[in-house]
Design a protein around this motif. Structure first.
Motif, short mmCIF file in Angstrom:
data_model
loop_
_atom_site.label_atom_id
_atom_site.label_comp_id
_atom_site.label_asym_id
_atom_site.label_seq_id
_atom_site.Cartn_x
_atom_site.Cartn_y
_atom_site.Cartn_z
N LEU A 163 0.42 -1.30 -0.07
CA LEU A 163 -0.16 0.33 -0.11
C LEU A 163 0.41 0.87 0.07
O LEU A 163 0.39 1.88 -0.60
N VAL A 164 2.26 1.76 0.43
CA VAL A 164 3.20 2.17 0.60
C VAL A 164 3.61 2.44 -0.67
O VAL A 164 3.38 3.91 -1.20
N LEU A 165 3.63 1.03 -1.67
CA LEU A 165 4.21 1.01 -2.84
C LEU A 165 3.00 2.11 -3.79
O LEU A 165 3.41 3.54 -4.55
N ALA A 166 2.25 1.53 -3.45
CA ALA A 166 0.76 2.08 -4.00
C ALA A 166 0.62 3.45 -4.14
O ALA A 166 0.48 4.05 -4.90
N ALA A 167 0.28 3.61 -2.99
CA ALA A 167 0.48 5.30 -2.52
C ALA A 167 1.13 6.25 -3.37
O ALA A 167 1.37 6.91 -3.85
N GLY A 168 2.59 5.66 -3.06
CA GLY A 168 3.58 6.53 -3.35
C GLY A 168 3.38 7.03 -5.10
O GLY A 168 3.41 8.00 -5.71
N ARG A 169 3.40 5.82 -5.77
CA ARG A 169 3.16 5.63 -7.34
C ARG A 169 1.77 6.96 -7.83
O ARG A 169 1.68 6.99 -8.58
N LEU A 170 0.85 6.75 -6.81
CA LEU A 170 -0.80 7.21 -7.25
C LEU A 170 -0.23 8.62 -6.71
O LEU A 170 -0.68 9.69 -7.95
N ALA A 171 0.70 9.38 -5.83
CA ALA A 171 1.44 11.23 -5.70
C ALA A 171 2.04 11.03 -6.43
O ALA A 171 1.71 12.59 -7.03
N ARG A 172 2.53 10.14 -7.03
CA ARG A 172 3.60 10.81 -8.63
C ARG A 172 2.57 10.74 -9.60
O ARG A 172 3.08 11.92 -10.22
N VAL A 173 1.93 10.27 -9.79
CA VAL A 173 0.34 10.13 -10.99
C VAL A 173 0.17 11.87 -11.45
O VAL A 173 -0.34 12.36 -11.61
N ILE A 174 -0.71 12.06 -9.61
CA ILE A 174 -1.62 13.21 -9.53
C ILE A 174 -0.40 14.59 -9.72
O ILE A 174 -1.33 15.55 -10.56
N ASP A 175 0.87 14.36 -9.16
CA ASP A 175 1.54 15.58 -9.01
C ASP A 175 2.19 15.56 -10.90
O ASP A 175 2.25 16.82 -11.12
N ARG A 176 2.50 14.61 -11.77
CA ARG A 176 2.21 14.97 -12.34
C ARG A 176 0.87 15.29 -13.31
O ARG A 176 1.15 16.00 -14.42
N ALA A 177 -0.03 15.41 -13.42
CA ALA A 177 -1.43 15.31 -14.64
C ALA A 177 -1.36 16.70 -13.64
O ALA A 177 -1.71 17.80 -14.18
N ARG A 178 -1.21 17.20 -12.63
CA ARG A 178 -1.60 18.88 -11.90
C ARG A 178 -0.34 19.91 -12.68
O ARG A 178 -0.98 20.29 -13.47
N GLU A 179 0.87 18.97 -13.32
CA GLU A 179 1.75 19.66 -13.70
C GLU A 179 1.33 19.92 -15.14
O GLU A 179 1.58 21.13 -15.89
N LEU A 180 0.96 19.16 -15.14
CA LEU A 180 0.49 19.08 -17.36
C LEU A 180 -0.80 19.66 -17.12
O LEU A 180 -1.03 20.73 -18.20
N ALA A 181 -1.47 20.02 -16.05
CA ALA A 181 -2.97 20.26 -16.20
C ALA A 181 -2.58 22.09 -16.17
O ALA A 181 -3.19 22.46 -16.92
N GLU A 182 -1.58 22.24 -15.55
CA GLU A 182 -1.53 24.30 -15.53
C GLU A 182 -0.79 24.04 -16.70
O GLU A 182 -0.36 25.53 -16.96
N ARG A 183 -0.21 23.30 -17.65
CA ARG A 183 0.87 24.41 -18.77
C ARG A 183 -0.73 24.52 -19.83
O ARG A 183 -0.36 25.13 -21.09
#
Length: 149
Positions: free
Chosen positions: A26-46
């Motif tokens: 669950l820690v591993l999956a949550a970490g991946r989820l956080a990275r995906v969310i961060d990338r999505a936010r970064e792209l959405a701002e562009r």
């Protein structure tokens, strides 16, 4: 009676180790989820409010990231459900002993269900990893064409 408790604790140890393993998953999956969310936010701002044709690649990547977020969320859901199930199985072991009721078959079925939940979560996680790997490639103009090895 103390000997019975010792036996029950021994029986509960294997599921306890399973809890640790699921927790790490669950820690591993949550970490991946956080990275995906961060990338999505970064792209959405562009991307402007009205996407332009040159934003098509970013929009497509956002769609993929949204799909990955959904899959990882389901993976976390199944992993968490498995963890709850393990806790219930351990509690059932103690209740069965002290209530003098035989729930052995029910506990075995519950444990198999827990394993099914865990396997489902792991398969979803594997699917998300495969999606991520398919989407990530180094641009060929930087490294040249791929060589077959």
């Amino acid at each position: 009676m103390p000997a019975d408790i010792a036996v029950l604790i021994d029986l509960a140890l294997a599921p306890a180790f399973l809890l640790v393993g699921i927790g790490q998953f669950l820690v591993l999956a949550a970490g991946r989820l956080a990275r995906v969310i961060d990338r999505a936010r970064e792209l959405a701002e562009r991307i402007p409010a009205v996407p332009r044709p040159e934003d098509a690649a970013c929009v497509e990547e956002l769609r993929l990231l949204d799909r990955r977020m959904t899959i990882v969320n389901w993976s976390v859901f199944f992993g968490t459900a498995a963890m709850i199930g393990v806790c219930l199985v351990v509690a059932s072991l103690f209740v069965t002993r002290f209530a003098a009721v035989d729930f052995g078959v029910s506990i075995a079925i519950a444990f198999v269900a827990v394993m099914a939940l865990l396997v489902t979560g792991l398969i979803l996680f594997l699917y998300e990893v495969r999606l991520a790997n398919k989407a990530i490639h180094v641009r060929t103009d930087l490294i040249g064409p791929r060589s077959r090895q």
